[in-house]
Design a protein around this motif. Structure first.
Motif, PDB file in Angstrom:
ATOM      1  N   GLY A 115      40.008 -42.576  75.267  1.00 34.49           N
ATOM      2  CA  GLY A 115      39.430 -42.800  76.589  1.00 34.49           C
ATOM      3  C   GLY A 115      38.836 -44.192  76.731  1.00 34.49           C
ATOM      4  N   ALA A 116      38.138 -44.658  75.700  1.00 34.35           N
ATOM      5  CA  ALA A 116      37.535 -45.994  75.743  1.00 34.35           C
ATOM      6  C   ALA A 116      38.619 -47.073  75.789  1.00 34.35           C
ATOM      7  CB  ALA A 116      36.624 -46.195  74.536  1.00 34.35           C
ATOM      8  N   THR A 117      39.692 -46.845  75.077  1.00 39.78           N
ATOM      9  CA  THR A 117      40.796 -47.809  75.076  1.00 39.78           C
ATOM     10  C   THR A 117      41.504 -47.817  76.427  1.00 39.78           C
ATOM     11  OG1 THR A 117      41.070 -47.515  72.694  1.00 39.78           O
ATOM     12  CG2 THR A 117      42.914 -48.507  73.889  1.00 39.78           C
ATOM     13  N   GLU A 118      41.668 -46.654  77.021  1.00 34.84           N
ATOM     14  CA  GLU A 118      42.270 -46.582  78.355  1.00 34.84           C
ATOM     15  C   GLU A 118      41.406 -47.308  79.382  1.00 34.84           C
ATOM     16  OE1 GLU A 118      42.718 -42.337  78.620  1.00 34.84           O
ATOM     17  OE2 GLU A 118      44.833 -42.433  78.032  1.00 34.84           O
ATOM     18  N   ARG A 119      40.099 -47.184  79.250  1.00 33.25           N
ATOM     19  CA  ARG A 119      39.189 -47.895  80.158  1.00 33.25           C
ATOM     20  C   ARG A 119      39.346 -49.394  79.978  1.00 33.25           C
ATOM     21  NH1 ARG A 119      35.131 -49.999  82.360  1.00 33.25           N
ATOM     22  NH2 ARG A 119      32.936 -49.925  82.238  1.00 33.25           N
ATOM     23  N   TRP A 120      39.374 -49.864  78.740  1.00 34.24           N
ATOM     24  CA  TRP A 120      39.564 -51.278  78.439  1.00 34.24           C
ATOM     25  C   TRP A 120      40.883 -51.762  79.057  1.00 34.24           C
ATOM     26  CZ3 TRP A 120      41.718 -53.063  73.167  1.00 34.24           C
ATOM     27  CH2 TRP A 120      41.790 -54.458  73.104  1.00 34.24           C
ATOM     28  N   MET A 121      41.923 -50.987  78.835  1.00 35.10           N
ATOM     29  CA  MET A 121      43.246 -51.354  79.354  1.00 35.10           C
ATOM     30  C   MET A 121      43.229 -51.439  80.876  1.00 35.10           C
ATOM     31  SD  MET A 121      46.952 -49.809  78.284  1.00 35.10           S
ATOM     32  CE  MET A 121      46.672 -48.206  78.959  1.00 35.10           C
ATOM     33  N   SER A 122      42.565 -50.503  81.530  1.00 35.87           N
ATOM     34  CA  SER A 122      42.546 -50.483  83.002  1.00 35.87           C
ATOM     35  C   SER A 122      41.839 -51.710  83.578  1.00 35.87           C
ATOM     36  CB  SER A 122      41.889 -49.210  83.518  1.00 35.87           C
ATOM     37  OG  SER A 122      40.494 -49.243  83.332  1.00 35.87           O
ATOM     38  N   LEU A 146      46.233 -48.463  72.118  1.00 33.04           N
ATOM     39  CA  LEU A 146      46.399 -47.106  72.651  1.00 33.04           C
ATOM     40  C   LEU A 146      47.601 -46.419  72.017  1.00 33.04           C
ATOM     41  CD1 LEU A 146      45.398 -44.958  74.630  1.00 33.04           C
ATOM     42  CD2 LEU A 146      46.888 -45.991  76.360  1.00 33.04           C
ATOM     43  N   ASP A 147      48.711 -47.114  71.916  1.00 28.83           N
ATOM     44  CA  ASP A 147      49.901 -46.540  71.284  1.00 28.83           C
ATOM     45  C   ASP A 147      49.637 -46.161  69.835  1.00 28.83           C
ATOM     46  OD1 ASP A 147      51.279 -46.894  73.668  1.00 28.83           O
ATOM     47  OD2 ASP A 147      52.332 -48.709  72.986  1.00 28.83           O
ATOM     48  N   LEU A 190      46.696 -45.475  68.447  1.00 28.24           N
ATOM     49  CA  LEU A 190      45.764 -44.339  68.395  1.00 28.24           C
ATOM     50  C   LEU A 190      46.490 -43.021  68.623  1.00 28.24           C
ATOM     51  CD1 LEU A 190      42.675 -45.689  70.358  1.00 28.24           C
ATOM     52  CD2 LEU A 190      42.792 -45.165  67.916  1.00 28.24           C
ATOM     53  N   LYS A 191      47.369 -43.011  69.608  1.00 26.88           N
ATOM     54  CA  LYS A 191      48.104 -41.781  69.904  1.00 26.88           C
ATOM     55  C   LYS A 191      49.031 -41.405  68.754  1.00 26.88           C
ATOM     56  CE  LYS A 191      47.775 -41.978  74.909  1.00 26.88           C
ATOM     57  NZ  LYS A 191      48.482 -42.079  76.188  1.00 26.88           N
ATOM     58  N   ALA A 192      49.605 -42.398  68.094  1.00 29.79           N
ATOM     59  CA  ALA A 192      50.479 -42.130  66.954  1.00 29.79           C
ATOM     60  C   ALA A 192      49.682 -41.639  65.745  1.00 29.79           C
ATOM     61  CB  ALA A 192      51.268 -43.385  66.581  1.00 29.79           C
ATOM     62  N   ALA A 193      48.489 -42.167  65.560  1.00 33.73           N
ATOM     63  CA  ALA A 193      47.678 -41.826  64.397  1.00 33.73           C
ATOM     64  C   ALA A 193      46.928 -40.509  64.555  1.00 33.73           C
ATOM     65  CB  ALA A 193      46.680 -42.942  64.116  1.00 33.73           C
ATOM     66  N   GLU A 194      46.700 -40.100  65.785  1.00 36.39           N
ATOM     67  CA  GLU A 194      45.855 -38.933  66.062  1.00 36.39           C
ATOM     68  C   GLU A 194      46.316 -37.672  65.336  1.00 36.39           C
ATOM     69  OE1 GLU A 194      43.895 -36.693  69.911  1.00 36.39           O
ATOM     70  OE2 GLU A 194      45.688 -37.899  70.208  1.00 36.39           O
ATOM     71  N   ASP A 195      47.587 -37.438  65.238  1.00 40.33           N
ATOM     72  CA  ASP A 195      48.102 -36.217  64.623  1.00 40.33           C
ATOM     73  C   ASP A 195      48.418 -36.376  63.139  1.00 40.33           C
ATOM     74  OD1 ASP A 195      47.940 -34.795  67.032  1.00 40.33           O
ATOM     75  OD2 ASP A 195      49.896 -35.554  67.678  1.00 40.33           O
ATOM     76  N   GLN A 196      48.085 -37.520  62.583  1.00 45.10           N
ATOM     77  CA  GLN A 196      48.377 -37.792  61.174  1.00 45.10           C
ATOM     78  C   GLN A 196      47.208 -37.357  60.291  1.00 45.10           C
ATOM     79  OE1 GLN A 196      51.383 -38.943  60.178  1.00 45.10           O
ATOM     80  NE2 GLN A 196      51.933 -38.876  62.336  1.00 45.10           N
TER      81      GLN A 196
END
Length: 89
Positions: free
Chosen positions: A79-86, A11-12, A14-20
């Motif tokens: 979203g899929a990663t957040e679901r996995w994490m939860s 998740l971290d 993905l969030k870092a890569a999203e704006d790259q």
């Protein structure tokens, strides 16, 4: 490493890569493969969520590689990663 730790790292990243730009985001996504591969040791619901995150991340990677828009795909992967994490808490 536990699944929760793996999902958190994914998740971290993905969030870092999203704006790259794609040329920077693709290596980040490629580096996630080892973290999202399944071991089959978790309950089916967790394995399905992990698999869904893996597939969503692959879709982002394919779009970036092809130069296609990926805005909606990033949201799906996160979203899929957040679901996995939860499910791994």
């Amino acid at each position: 490493m536990r699944d929760f730790e793996k999902a958190t790292r994914v998740l971290d990243a993905l969030k870092a890569a999203e704006d790259q730009p794609a040329q920077l985001a693709l290596p980040i996504l490629n580096g996630l493969v080892g973290l999202v591969q399944g071991s089959g040791e978790q309950p089916l619901e967790v394995e399905e969520a992990r698999s869904g995150a893996f597939m969503a991340i692959c879709e982002v990677g394919k779009a970036l590689h092809r130069g296609q828009p990926a805005d909606q795909l990033w949201s799906a992967a996160i979203g899929a990663t957040e679901r996995w994490m939860s499910l791994t808490k």
